[in-house]
Structures are given as C-alpha cells and as structure tokens.
Enzyme design. Structure first.
Site, short mmCIF file in Angstrom:
data_model
loop_
_atom_site.label_atom_id
_atom_site.label_comp_id
_atom_site.label_asym_id
_atom_site.label_seq_id
_atom_site.Cartn_x
_atom_site.Cartn_y
_atom_site.Cartn_z
N ARG A 173 -3.79 -11.58 26.27
CA ARG A 173 -4.69 -12.43 25.48
C ARG A 173 -6.15 -12.13 25.75
O ARG A 173 -7.01 -12.44 24.92
CB ARG A 173 -4.39 -13.91 25.76
CG ARG A 173 -3.04 -14.32 25.20
CD ARG A 173 -2.60 -15.66 25.72
NE ARG A 173 -2.46 -15.66 27.18
CZ ARG A 173 -1.85 -16.61 27.87
NH1 ARG A 173 -1.33 -17.66 27.25
NH2 ARG A 173 -1.76 -16.53 29.18
N ASP B 13 0.84 -1.20 0.00
CA ASP B 13 0.00 0.00 0.00
C ASP B 13 0.89 1.26 0.00
O ASP B 13 1.82 1.36 0.80
CB ASP B 13 -0.88 -0.04 1.27
CG ASP B 13 -1.94 1.03 1.29
OD1 ASP B 13 -2.41 1.43 0.21
OD2 ASP B 13 -2.32 1.46 2.41
#
Ligand code: G3H
Ligand code: 13P
Ligand code: ZN
Length: 316
Positions: free
Chosen positions: A280, A81
């Site tokens: 997490r 990109d």
C-alpha cells in the site's frame, strides 16, 4: 455514468479530444477516476484483451461498476481496445461495454470491411458503438523512404469508402504514431497533411489517434536514474493534441505514459525506501501520481473542464 463514445464525440468534435486510458488493475482505476474528476473531464476507459485476461474480465468489470458507484459524478465510456472479432462479440454480448474496437487493420481492405461490418451489425443491434482501424501503426519511421512510410499511413480516399461500407462509428487512423515507448527514430512527425485530407473526405466523422503517449523525458530520466533501462524512449508532443482535435480527432489513446508513472513510482520507492514491504505504500503514491498525470493530460487534450457541459448533453 457509463455512456457511449458517440455521445462524448458529439460534444467534443472539432473542439477537444477525449482521453482514452488503458487500465488493468484497481490502483489505475482509482487514479483514473480521481484524475478525471479533479480536472472535470469526461473520459474513456479502455480495456485490452491483455487486460481482460490479466486477472479476470469479470473482476475488472466489477471494479469499474464499483467505481461508477463510488464516483457518481464521473461520465465515461467503457471501451474494448484492439479487439479481434471474438473479443468484440464477447464484449457486445456481455452488455457492459458501451463501445468496442474491432481491429482488423492487418487484413486486406475488403476483409477488414467484412469483419468490421459483422461487428457493427451485432453492436448496433444492442446500442453499442464501434471503432474500426484503417492503416497500420508502428514502423512509420523518419528514416523510412517517404513512399514506404506513406504506404502504412491511412489512405484518405480509402477512409471514406471504408466508413461507408463498414458502417463503423469512428475510425482509428495511422498518421505517424506508433504504440509503446519508442516512437519516431528522428524528430517527431505527425502527418497533419494526411489527417487534413481524411477530415475533408469524412467531415464531422470522429477520428481516433492511437499510440499517443508523450513519453515525458523527465519520467524517462527518473526511471533510468532509479535502475531502469529505457534509454532513447520518446513520444508524441502533447502540445499537438489540440491541432489534431481541430482536424477531427475526438479520441486520443494513452497507455504507455501511465505505465511509466507506475514504473517511476515503484522504482523510486524501492530505491529510496528499501525497508518498505507494504504494497500500500507505493500503491497510495501511485494512485495520487496517476490522478495528477490524468488531470494534466486532460489539459493538453482540452477535455478538462467539460464535464458539466457533457452531463447536460447526455442527460437530454
Ligand atoms: O495498444 C495497445 C495498448 O497499449 C494495450 O496494451 O495489449 O499490452 O494491454 P496491452
Ligand atoms: P501508447 O502506447 O502510445 O500509449 O498507445 C496506446 C494505444 O494506442 C492503446 O490503444
Ligand atoms: Zn492502440
């Protein structure tokens, strides 16, 4: 399965747009693959120069290779990109990217063509396709005088000459969007009239819309309610994607909206669960929320449900 954007555009042209999503880390990659499989959509993974240097480009590429193995049903292109010439050449040589963007849109017309042409020649020699950009995104605001604003939009006549002389495979056009979370100072305005003229000059040629995050207002409200400060953030109306697709837009770039999902999830977790210190915990929520976000976005783009049909096309 990694394919070129050219293959995806052949399947999508005039009917729907393929979502091009920027990724930087493992959690985004997992959410991206899950969301696209959930909605049965082909997609484009976009890697910016910033993403390549955030950890290490080899690490990021390795994560994508592994995801390709873990999710064998996924069909996607790997795309650089907003590359400059050096980054584009590096990606072409790496052999991993199926598509690169050379963004020389800040240069004058002839220099933009010359740079793009060099990248196209190197890329095509290796079967890699090239997106180029003509016109300038950003700063095209409602309050700006029309002629000033028009000066930044892509000139349809120039677009045809640009494509013919540069040899690029798709063209990013400026039709009123801008990058980031603060688009449009007044009401929303995509210049469909300009897009229509570009399509007339370049019938059947794949066009790309950058700066297409919707900046959902509920997301903005939740972020601000959890300590964020992004008042006034605003984006593109996603219900307009289908019309853009009818007018030749086959790739729609979305980065900011994904960042907003990340910000909302983490701000809310740390506000509501101050005892949490396991990365997490928010990570799992984020991967699921990001997957849901991708699946919903693909409905707006019209790419949802097209995976099997694209599989047939690319396997021919
Ligand atoms: O258009 C730019 C993309 O949103 C990538 O942003 O260069 O901060 O990774 P980045
Ligand atoms: P947004 O900032 O609207 O997500 O645009 C992303 C983009 O154009 C990446 O090239
Ligand atoms: Zn962009």
């Amino acid at each position: 399965m990694i394919v070129t954007t050219k293959k995806l555009f052949e399947a999508a042209y005039g009917k729907y747009a393929i979502g091009a999503y920027n990724i930087n880390n493992l959690e985004q990659i997992v959410g991206l693959f899950r969301g696209n499989l959930q909605s049965k959509a082909p997609f484009i993974i976009q890697i910016s120069k910033g993403a390549r240097s955030y950890t290490d480009k080899i690490l990021l590429e390795g994560l994508i290779r592994s995801a390709d193995e873990v999710y064998p049903d996924a069909i996607f292109a790997v795309h650089l990109d907003h590359g400059d010439e050096a980054a584009a050449m590096d990606c072409i040589e790496s052999g991993f990217y199926s598509s690169v963007m050379i963004d020389a849109s800040h240069e004058d017309f002839d220099t933009n063509i010359a740079i793009t042409r060099r990248v196209v020649e190197a890329a095509h020699a290796k079967g890699i396709v090239v997106e180029a950009e003509l016109g300038q995104l950003g700063g095209v605001e409602e309050h700006v005088q029309v002629d000033e604003a028009d000066a930044k939009l892509t000139d349809p006549k120039q677009a045809r000459e640009f494509v013919e002389r540069s040899g690029c495979d798709s063209l990013a056009v400026a039709i009123g969007t801008s990058h980031g979370a603060f688009k449009f100072s007044g009401s929303q305005s995509l210049h469909f009239d300009v897009l229509e003229q570009i399509q007339k000059e370049l019938p059947g040629f794949p066009l790309v819309m950058h700066g297409s995050s919707s900046v959902p207002q509920d997301e903005v409200r939740r972020i601000n309610a959890a300590g964020g400060k992004i008042e006034g953030a605003k984006g593109v109306d996603a219900t307009q994607f289908r019309h853009a697709a009818e007018l030749g837009v086959t790739k729609i770039n979305i980065d900011t909206d994904g960042r907003l999902v990340w910000t909302r999830v983490h701000r809310e977790v740390f506000r509501d669960k101050p005892e949490v210190f396991d990365l997490r915990y928010p990570g799992k929520i984020f991967m699921q929320e990001y997957a849901n976000f991708i699946a919903e976005k693909n409905e707006y783009l019209g790419s949802a449900g097209h995976l099997d049909e694209v599989r047939e096309i690319v396997s021919k």
